[in-house]
Design a protein around this motif. Sequence first.
Motif, PDB file in Angstrom:
ATOM      1  N   GLY A 235       0.786  -1.390   0.042  1.00 12.25           N
ATOM      2  CA  GLY A 235       0.254   0.109  -0.210  1.00 12.25           C
ATOM      3  C   GLY A 235       0.802   1.260  -0.037  1.00 12.25           C
ATOM      4  N   ASN A 236       1.867   1.264  -0.903  1.00 14.79           N
ATOM      5  CA  ASN A 236       2.918   2.515  -0.763  1.00 14.79           C
ATOM      6  C   ASN A 236       3.579   2.600   0.457  1.00 14.79           C
ATOM      7  N   GLY A 237       3.815   1.524   1.081  1.00 18.96           N
ATOM      8  CA  GLY A 237       4.379   1.518   2.439  1.00 18.96           C
ATOM      9  C   GLY A 237       3.580   2.058   3.575  1.00 18.96           C
ATOM     10  N   ARG A 238       2.180   2.188   3.388  1.00 23.27           N
ATOM     11  CA  ARG A 238       1.268   2.824   4.397  1.00 23.27           C
ATOM     12  C   ARG A 238       0.458   1.663   5.043  1.00 23.27           C
ATOM     13  N   SER A 239       0.320   0.487   4.785  1.00 24.05           N
ATOM     14  CA  SER A 239      -0.502  -0.540   5.328  1.00 24.05           C
ATOM     15  C   SER A 239       0.422  -1.276   6.208  1.00 24.05           C
ATOM     16  N   GLU A 240       1.747  -1.384   5.770  1.00 23.63           N
ATOM     17  CA  GLU A 240       3.009  -1.733   6.649  1.00 23.63           C
ATOM     18  C   GLU A 240       4.258  -1.398   5.816  1.00 23.63           C
ATOM     19  N   ALA A 241       5.369  -1.609   6.426  1.00 26.74           N
ATOM     20  CA  ALA A 241       6.503  -0.973   5.752  1.00 26.74           C
ATOM     21  C   ALA A 241       6.817  -1.882   4.402  1.00 26.74           C
ATOM     22  N   ALA A 242       7.222  -0.791   3.633  1.00 29.41           N
ATOM     23  CA  ALA A 242       7.461  -1.388   2.136  1.00 29.41           C
ATOM     24  C   ALA A 242       8.679  -2.087   2.205  1.00 29.41           C
ATOM     25  N   THR A 243       8.725  -3.394   1.476  1.00 28.68           N
ATOM     26  CA  THR A 243       9.645  -4.026   1.278  1.00 28.68           C
ATOM     27  C   THR A 243      10.379  -4.225  -0.179  1.00 28.68           C
ATOM     28  N   GLU A 244       9.706  -3.549  -1.137  1.00 29.12           N
ATOM     29  CA  GLU A 244       9.861  -3.607  -2.450  1.00 29.12           C
ATOM     30  C   GLU A 244       9.514  -2.605  -3.249  1.00 29.12           C
ATOM     31  N   SER A 245      10.717  -2.065  -4.263  1.00 24.07           N
ATOM     32  CA  SER A 245      10.236  -0.837  -5.162  1.00 24.07           C
ATOM     33  C   SER A 245       9.433  -1.378  -6.193  1.00 24.07           C
ATOM     34  N   LEU A 246       8.721  -0.670  -6.870  1.00 21.65           N
ATOM     35  CA  LEU A 246       7.704  -1.081  -7.940  1.00 21.65           C
ATOM     36  C   LEU A 246       8.321  -0.042  -9.006  1.00 21.65           C
ATOM     37  N   LEU A 247       9.481   0.313  -8.848  1.00 21.79           N
ATOM     38  CA  LEU A 247       9.962   1.489  -9.977  1.00 21.79           C
ATOM     39  C   LEU A 247       9.616   0.691 -11.410  1.00 21.79           C
ATOM     40  N   ASN A 248      10.106  -0.595 -11.512  1.00 22.47           N
ATOM     41  CA  ASN A 248       9.925  -1.345 -13.023  1.00 22.47           C
ATOM     42  C   ASN A 248       8.749  -1.780 -13.425  1.00 22.47           C
ATOM     43  N   SER A 249       7.738  -1.489 -12.586  1.00 18.46           N
ATOM     44  CA  SER A 249       6.437  -1.824 -13.218  1.00 18.46           C
ATOM     45  C   SER A 249       5.904  -1.164 -14.153  1.00 18.46           C
ATOM     46  N   GLU A 250       4.679  -1.403 -14.933  1.00 14.75           N
ATOM     47  CA  GLU A 250       4.361  -0.727 -16.111  1.00 14.75           C
ATOM     48  C   GLU A 250       4.025   0.799 -16.027  1.00 14.75           C
ATOM     49  N   ALA A 251       4.003   1.244 -14.826  1.00 14.91           N
ATOM     50  CA  ALA A 251       3.886   2.912 -14.901  1.00 14.91           C
ATOM     51  C   ALA A 251       5.273   3.364 -15.173  1.00 14.91           C
ATOM     52  N   GLY A 252       6.224   2.730 -14.701  1.00 16.67           N
ATOM     53  CA  GLY A 252       7.572   3.363 -14.768  1.00 16.67           C
ATOM     54  C   GLY A 252       8.171   3.042 -16.109  1.00 16.67           C
ATOM     55  N   VAL A 253       7.730   1.759 -16.648  1.00 18.94           N
ATOM     56  CA  VAL A 253       8.595   1.517 -17.988  1.00 18.94           C
ATOM     57  C   VAL A 253       7.795   2.682 -19.163  1.00 18.94           C
ATOM     58  N   LYS A 254       6.612   2.627 -18.911  1.00 24.83           N
ATOM     59  CA  LYS A 254       5.674   3.351 -19.783  1.00 24.83           C
ATOM     60  C   LYS A 254       6.110   4.839 -19.851  1.00 24.83           C
ATOM     61  N   THR A 255       6.366   5.272 -18.642  1.00 25.90           N
ATOM     62  CA  THR A 255       6.947   6.908 -18.431  1.00 25.90           C
ATOM     63  C   THR A 255       8.333   6.994 -19.121  1.00 25.90           C
ATOM     64  N   LEU A 256       9.154   6.375 -18.708  1.00 22.43           N
ATOM     65  CA  LEU A 256      10.360   6.234 -19.463  1.00 22.43           C
ATOM     66  C   LEU A 256      10.677   5.972 -21.034  1.00 22.43           C
ATOM     67  N   THR A 257       9.809   5.150 -21.357  1.00 22.13           N
ATOM     68  CA  THR A 257       9.936   4.902 -22.680  1.00 22.13           C
ATOM     69  C   THR A 257       9.217   5.989 -23.521  1.00 22.13           C
ATOM     70  N   TRP A 258       8.356   6.755 -23.122  1.00 29.01           N
ATOM     71  CA  TRP A 258       7.847   8.043 -23.575  1.00 29.01           C
ATOM     72  C   TRP A 258       8.922   9.077 -23.519  1.00 29.01           C
ATOM     73  N   TRP A 259       9.320   9.002 -22.549  1.00 33.12           N
ATOM     74  CA  TRP A 259      10.476  10.147 -22.409  1.00 33.12           C
ATOM     75  C   TRP A 259      11.568  10.028 -23.185  1.00 33.12           C
ATOM     76  N   LYS A 260      12.176   8.748 -23.400  1.00 32.71           N
ATOM     77  CA  LYS A 260      13.220   8.217 -24.221  1.00 32.71           C
ATOM     78  C   LYS A 260      12.837   8.608 -25.700  1.00 32.71           C
ATOM     79  N   LYS A 261      11.467   8.217 -25.928  1.00 33.91           N
ATOM     80  CA  LYS A 261      11.270   8.496 -27.462  1.00 33.91           C
ATOM     81  C   LYS A 261      11.412   9.990 -27.872  1.00 33.91           C
ATOM     82  N   MET A 262      10.890  10.815 -27.042  1.00 31.14           N
ATOM     83  CA  MET A 262      11.116  12.098 -27.332  1.00 31.14           C
ATOM     84  C   MET A 262      12.379  12.801 -27.373  1.00 31.14           C
ATOM     85  N   ILE A 263      13.312  12.276 -26.588  1.00 35.16           N
ATOM     86  CA  ILE A 263      14.712  12.431 -26.619  1.00 35.16           C
ATOM     87  C   ILE A 263      15.217  11.959 -28.131  1.00 35.16           C
TER      88      ILE A 263
END
Length: 461
Positions: A235-263
């Motif tokens: 729950g974003n570290g709110r239901s209990e202490a976070a143990t894992e980053s979700l940076l490489n999930s769809e939201a992150g990959v989609k964002t960085l792919t879009w960013w890189k394409k414009m570059i």
Amino acid sequence: MNKNVRMKKRGTFALMLAALMLVISACGGKTDTATTSGGAQVDTVAASNNEPIQLTWWHSMSGSGEKAINQLASDFNASHPDIQVKAIYQGKYDESLNKLKASLGSDSGPDIIQVYEIGSKFMIDSGMITPVQQFIDKENFDLSKLEPNIIRYYTIDGKLNAMPFNTSNPILYYNKDAFKAAGLDPENPPKTYEEFEQAAKALSQNGKPGASMAIYGWFMEQYFANQNADYVNNGNGRSEAATESLLNSEAGVKTLTWWKKMIDDKTLANLGRSTDDTSAAFAAEQIGMTLDSTASLRGIVEKVGGKFELGTGFLPRPSDVKEGGVVVGGASLYIMNNKSEAQQQAAWEFIKYLATPEVQANWSVATGYFPITTAAYDQQVLKDNMAKYPQFQTAVDQLHASVDSTATSGAVMGVFPEARQIVEGAIEAVLNGQGTPQEALDTAAKQITEKIAQYNATVKK
């Protein structure tokens, strides 16, 4: 809590601070967070001897922010002769935390300290604070008069640990004159990734990119929230202490792919990690769009200086995402628990003063940060400022449009400062052609997850 237990807890945390020294020192601060639960009682100048209680307030505001803070303290001191506050600049947020660490075991530290939002879990786990919730509960302080979307960030396990102080979110800045010249609607800024990409392409001229956004980890955090996607697990570290980053999930990959394409398409310029550089390029009309904090609005208006008409819009999100929002940035104020009850109560009185509509309105006008109190918008000084800077309404509307979710409440992890640096390194690598978005984010997520595990091991009860 008896004294032996307190001393044991402080000893444990001293070890934790030593283990986390690299976490704090590695972070580069970007500045654009009664009856007590414990704490050793120390000598203080008390009202009983007819002298005022002296409070020390450590902060990290420089320039116009420091000038505004000094004025707040001066006004409070004039109206509260029994409490006198001394505001002391301690450098950027990470520098201030290092100084706080160095003050442990002595009474040389502050009564109140301003800490950036990503230091929240660290402060809670430290055992050094008295949550403001204790004072709120004792006198039935009405939290309903404060902005709910701001209070949500700092409320963890149903407890408000610190009082929000300087608050912001990121918005889109665009050149309306450049939009007109490029055949774009100056009253209709891009709302999606796809529209932003199209606008950047239209604004690009003779191989010169039409837009830029800084390689700032805060923006990636915001893009997750705007897709209603959690940044860490549990729950974003709110239901209990976070143990894992979700940076490489769809939201992150989609964002960085879009960013890189414009570059790659040369419609977006890579100007590095500093928002100062992107805002300077924007004001100089070298680019037609950028992202920046709402707290930068007045400065950007002044830099533009009437050279073109300035527009603002919401942070864009992918077109297939229907809801989301932004996470508040900025900092809050913590009451330290190694001071006497009288000092802590006095600190609470000062914090309450800072939350009043009049003070919040003046603070917002002086700095560009959000008022945390809704009634501040009824103050004439803020009404006049909103009329002078109508672009600021975008920030207010965006805050209020954010859905209530764990994603928009913001991620909570003890290694957030270092995690942000890791994210910026991953973005930078991809934009420079050193790996795919998925590869870079996989590596970064693994590194952050390892850092979280190390941190969590130090704070287990």
